[in-house]
Design an enzyme around this catalytic site. Structure first.
Site, PDB file in Angstrom:
ATOM      1  N   TYR A  46      -2.423  -1.894  10.330  1.00 22.02           N
ATOM      2  CA  TYR A  46      -2.277  -1.594   8.810  1.00 22.02           C
ATOM      3  C   TYR A  46      -1.165  -1.299   8.403  1.00 22.02           C
ATOM      4  CZ  TYR A  46      -4.099  -1.032   3.999  1.00 22.02           C
ATOM      5  OH  TYR A  46      -4.332  -1.116   2.494  1.00 22.02           O
TER       6      TYR A  46
ATOM      7  N   SER B 109       0.744  -1.049  -0.088  1.00 17.89           N
ATOM      8  CA  SER B 109       0.055   0.002   0.062  1.00 17.89           C
ATOM      9  C   SER B 109       0.738   1.328   0.146  1.00 17.89           C
ATOM     10  CB  SER B 109      -0.777  -0.099   1.220  1.00 17.89           C
ATOM     11  OG  SER B 109      -1.210   1.176   1.592  1.00 17.89           O
TER      12      SER B 109
END
Lengths: 269, 278
Positions: A168, A155
């Site tokens: 995350y 990401s």
């Protein structure tokens, strides 16, 4: 004209919908057969709707409509036995394995002091341990095939510490490191390993965007970290899939250990 | 349908090597080409540089693909000449969408031994020339209103240091800084800017006596074979290969040039067989 991944077989996790389905379709359009897995079920604490068996069947339908073969299984990337069975059955049926896309992941938004141990464990185990399981269980098949390409979905948050995403961010930085470490150990087998770093993508995960105003209240300066430099609001799953396709294909035969950002400049901003 | 149908690409250093390969790969996918090259020897470069015949051969090969090409002799250090060449090309081909700043030279010498002339020629061609290329192209890209893609050729030497060519390493690192700034400045116009970072590429820039001597000083000149040098080059890479082919760089340039990467900007794309992460 031959497709860009003609005759290859790709294993994709999180393939029921969203980016995973898009990867399956893009690779199938260019001639690949697909082994697809997805959890197809609920994850506690998720702020958006989860994928279902019907979603996975729709991926099957759309791949078959492209006249490609697909083996689809419901499997949790945390469950090594289920993963190994799905991979081995898929390879047995489709003949070999050339491409691996570790795409399955979850994202739960919360300020640092609201993250529960359950959310931490779940995020790390799906997003990071699940990727490790994926690579460790598929690499023997790639070695047997004489080489291959592994693409791990990290990401923008795997390169920069985006706010309200502590587990995350930790999981996705871990994926970035895992890609580089595997790249070196597997290089002698002509296996390439690269990570993909999307900015926002228009999928179900985006349903939780409504959380941001509450989270940013009192910490408004952080909003700038979410900005893309290109004047767009969101990328499409297909934009991510086009990068996966490039990395999967022989066009990128000497590209390895790379962090490929498809982030509209987010990590440069 | 080609992946670059209807687009026009400006490529520097297009007479041979990677530049010619980029021109052909993009032409195969439907692009017309504006090509420039210095096509003469520069004083501090020890290997034989390109000739007008090389540039003519690029023209022939692009035309054989049924694409149009405007080719001009120009030194990327001469902004006026470079701008004229590009302006003529855009006037003839009608638009500009893609820029490949590929022109570059290589020479060697330890930092304390490099001459001012060698330093200045290196920075002039490999860094100032890249800036000139972008500067000449940006007004055309903006005028088109369709965004655009600028690909700057850096190197593994734009990511990490190497002994014996500090000027080259400095120029190629400078290209990365230029890319990052251009990516921010041009983003509002949907113009993307990225770098490619080749490891050794099988072209005249590495397959020459000067580089062979640099990589195998312990071998007698008659022992410096392509095979022996391949083993030396391979030690730099993670993948078990000595060098990559020009088309491998071209495939990366093509991907960055195409709409498949429409939201990719500010990226350093290594085509380096893993060498920079070792």
């Amino acid at each position: 004209m031959a497709g860009r991944v003609e005759g290859k077989v790709a294993f994709i996790t999180g393939a029921a919908r969203g980016q995973g389905r898009s990867h399956a379709l893009r690779l199938a359009e260019e001639g690949a057969d697909i082994i697809a897995v997805d959890l197809c079920g609920p994850v506690p604490g998720l702020q958006y709707s989860h994928a279902t068996e019907d979603d996975l069947q729709e991926t099957v339908r759309q791949v078959e409509a492209l006249d490609r073969r697909i083996v689809a299984r419901t499997a949790d990337v945390r469950d090594r036995d289920a993963m190994k069975a799905a991979i081995d059955e898929g390879v047995a049926e489709l003949g070999h394995l050339d491409i691996v896309v570790g795409n399955a992941g979850i994202c739960i938004l919360a300020p640092w002091d609201e993250v529960t141990p359950e959310v931490w464990d779940e995020t790390i185990s799906i997003n990071l341990t699940g990727i490790w399981n994926t690579v460790q269980l598929t690499a023997p098949h790639l070695i047997a095939a004489g080489g291959g390409s592994i693409i791990l979905t990290s990401s923008a948050a795997g390169l920069k510490g985006l706010p309200f995403l502590t587990p995350y961010v930790a999981s996705k930085f871990g994926v970035t490191g895992l890609a580089k470490a595997f790249a070196h150990e597997l290089a002698k087998h002509r296996i390439r390993v690269n990570s993909l770093h999307p900015t926002g993508v228009d999928t179900a995960m985006g349903e939780m965007g409504g959380e941001y105003p509450r989270l940013l209240a009192g910490n408004e300066r952080l909003a700038g970290m979410l900005t893309d430099s290109l004047p767009i609001d969101v990328t499409e799953p297909r934009d991510q899939s086009n990068a996966v396709l490039f990395l999967a294909s022989e066009e990128a035969r000497y590209v390895t250990a790379m962090a490929m950002t498809v982030d509209a400049g987010n990590t440069q901003y | 349908m080609g992946r670059l149908d209807g687009k026009v690409a400006f490529i520097t250093g297009a007479a041979r090597g990677q530049g010619r390969s980029h021109a052909l790969r993009m032409a195969q996918e439907g692009a017309d080409i504006v090509a420039v090259d210095v096509v003469r020897q520069l004083p501090t470069v020890e290997y034989t540089m390109s000739s007008p015949d090389d540039l003519a051969e690029t023209v022939r090969q692009v035309e054989a693909l049924d694409r149009r090409i405007v080719a001009r002799e120009a030194d990327v250090r001469d902004y006026g000449a470079l701008k004229s060449a590009l302006d003529e090309g855009v006037a003839e081909l009608g638009r500009l969408d893609i820029v490949s700043a590929n022109a570059g030279i290589f020479s060697q010498g330890r930092a304390e031994e490099l001459s001012d002339e060698s330093w200045e020629e290196m920075i002039g061609v490999n860094l100032t020339g890249v800036w000139h290329t972008a500067k000449a192209a940006i007004p055309h890209l903006k005028a088109g209103g369709n965004g655009g893609s600028i690909i700057l050729t850096s190197s593994t030497a734009g990511i990490k240091g190497f002994e014996n060519f500090a000027h080259y390493v400095s120029a190629k690192h400078g290209v990365v800084g230029l890319m990052r700034t251009l990516a921010l400045e041009l983003a509002p116009d949907m113009i993307r800017v990225n770098t490619v970072h080749p490891t050794s590429v099988d072209t005249d820039m590495i397959q020459n006596d000067m580089l062979y001597a640099l990589f195998a000083p312990d071998l007698e000149p008659d022992q410096r074979t392509r095979e022996a040098l391949g083993e030396r080059f391979q030690t730099m890479n993670a993948l078990p290969i000595p060098w990559v082919e020009p088309v491998d760089i071209s495939n990366a340039v093509l991907w960055l040039a195409s709409d498949e990467s429409r939201y990719v900007t500010g990226v350093m794309l290594p085509v380096d067989a893993g060498s920079t992460t070792k």
